[in-house]
Write a protein that holds these residues in place. Structure first.
Motif, PDB file in Angstrom:
ATOM      1  N   GLN A 144      23.489  54.459  35.044  1.00 11.20           N
ATOM      2  CA  GLN A 144      23.264  53.693  33.820  1.00 11.20           C
ATOM      3  C   GLN A 144      23.794  54.464  32.605  1.00 11.20           C
ATOM      4  O   GLN A 144      24.418  53.889  31.723  1.00 11.20           O
ATOM      5  CB  GLN A 144      21.794  53.357  33.627  1.00 11.20           C
ATOM      6  N   ASP A 162      26.648  53.060  30.170  1.00 15.27           N
ATOM      7  CA  ASP A 162      26.421  52.942  28.728  1.00 15.27           C
ATOM      8  C   ASP A 162      27.463  53.743  27.941  1.00 15.27           C
ATOM      9  O   ASP A 162      27.981  53.274  26.930  1.00 15.27           O
ATOM     10  CB  ASP A 162      25.009  53.415  28.364  1.00 15.27           C
ATOM     11  N   TYR A 166      26.999  45.467  35.484  1.00 12.57           N
ATOM     12  CA  TYR A 166      26.216  45.956  34.347  1.00 12.57           C
ATOM     13  C   TYR A 166      27.120  46.096  33.120  1.00 12.57           C
ATOM     14  O   TYR A 166      26.770  45.656  32.023  1.00 12.57           O
ATOM     15  CB  TYR A 166      25.565  47.297  34.700  1.00 12.57           C
ATOM     16  N   ASP A 180      28.275  42.529  31.914  1.00 14.24           N
ATOM     17  CA  ASP A 180      27.196  41.794  31.240  1.00 14.24           C
ATOM     18  C   ASP A 180      26.932  42.338  29.838  1.00 14.24           C
ATOM     19  O   ASP A 180      26.730  41.575  28.888  1.00 14.24           O
ATOM     20  CB  ASP A 180      25.904  41.843  32.064  1.00 14.24           C
ATOM     21  N   ASN A 181      26.928  43.653  29.708  1.00 12.30           N
ATOM     22  CA  ASN A 181      26.665  44.247  28.396  1.00 12.30           C
ATOM     23  C   ASN A 181      27.828  44.040  27.426  1.00 12.30           C
ATOM     24  O   ASN A 181      27.601  43.863  26.233  1.00 12.30           O
ATOM     25  CB  ASN A 181      26.314  45.729  28.532  1.00 12.30           C
ATOM     26  N   LYS A 198      27.433  40.576  26.034  1.00 15.14           N
ATOM     27  CA  LYS A 198      26.383  40.540  25.009  1.00 15.14           C
ATOM     28  C   LYS A 198      26.897  41.095  23.687  1.00 15.14           C
ATOM     29  O   LYS A 198      26.647  40.532  22.627  1.00 15.14           O
ATOM     30  CB  LYS A 198      25.160  41.354  25.452  1.00 15.14           C
TER      31      LYS A 198
END
Length: 168
Positions: A8, A12, A50, A53-54, A57
């Motif tokens: 993660q 990020d 992940y 999707d981010n 957004k």
């Protein structure tokens, strides 16, 4: 499958930088293997999803929706939105906050009314009146800049012409 803490962190960091190697290092992977781990992580379906999707957004927050656009147009039309105007003087520069001029406010109103069509004759008349006032003010300013002419007489003549046109 849920991402591990390192995965993660990697994802990020990758979203922020776009650099897989540095993202792997920042996430706590070994510097010696960071390049291969970074590339490998980008092929893992859970990490890819992940990241995807981010990014979606993030991008959706950057795009103005219709409600935001109408809110902005409304605040311009009402004279609530101010802009900074920088002017040069003999003593330096000054910054002033000013509301939009009449023409800009009228344009904002027209844009709003395009989205809410109606046959409101009173509103149309008010808009025509505001446009005429804006034209008069603009012509008066032009004449004043030219100088050496009797601005008052020109203003009166122009106002009479506009009044005659609006009475038709």
């Amino acid at each position: 499958m849920k991402l591990t803490v390192k995965q993660q962190k990697f994802a990020d960091n990758y979203i922020k930088s776009g650099n897989a190697t540095q993202s792997a290092i920042d996430a706590g992977y070994s510097k010696h293997t960071s390049r291969s781990i970074g590339q490998e992580n980008l092929t893992k379906p859970d990490i890819k999803n992940y990241i995807k999707d981010n990014l979606v957004k993030i991008e959706s927050h950057k795009i103005m929706d219709a409600t935001e656009a109408l809110q902005l147009l409304t605040s311009i039309a009402r004279g609530e939105t101010k802009e900074t105007v920088i002017s040069s003087t003999p003593f330096g520069t000054t910054e002033d906050e000013k509301t939009a001029d009449l023409k800009t406010r009228i344009s904002a109103m027209k844009e709003i009314l395009k989205r809410y069509p109606s046959s409101d004759k009173l509103m149309s008349a008010k808009i025509r009146k505001l446009e005429a006032e804006a034209d008069v003010a603009e012509q008066k300013a032009r004449d004043a800049r030219i100088g050496g002419q009797d601005v008052g007489k020109q203003f009166d003549k122009m106002f009479e012409r506009l009044k005659e046109d609006s009475d038709k």
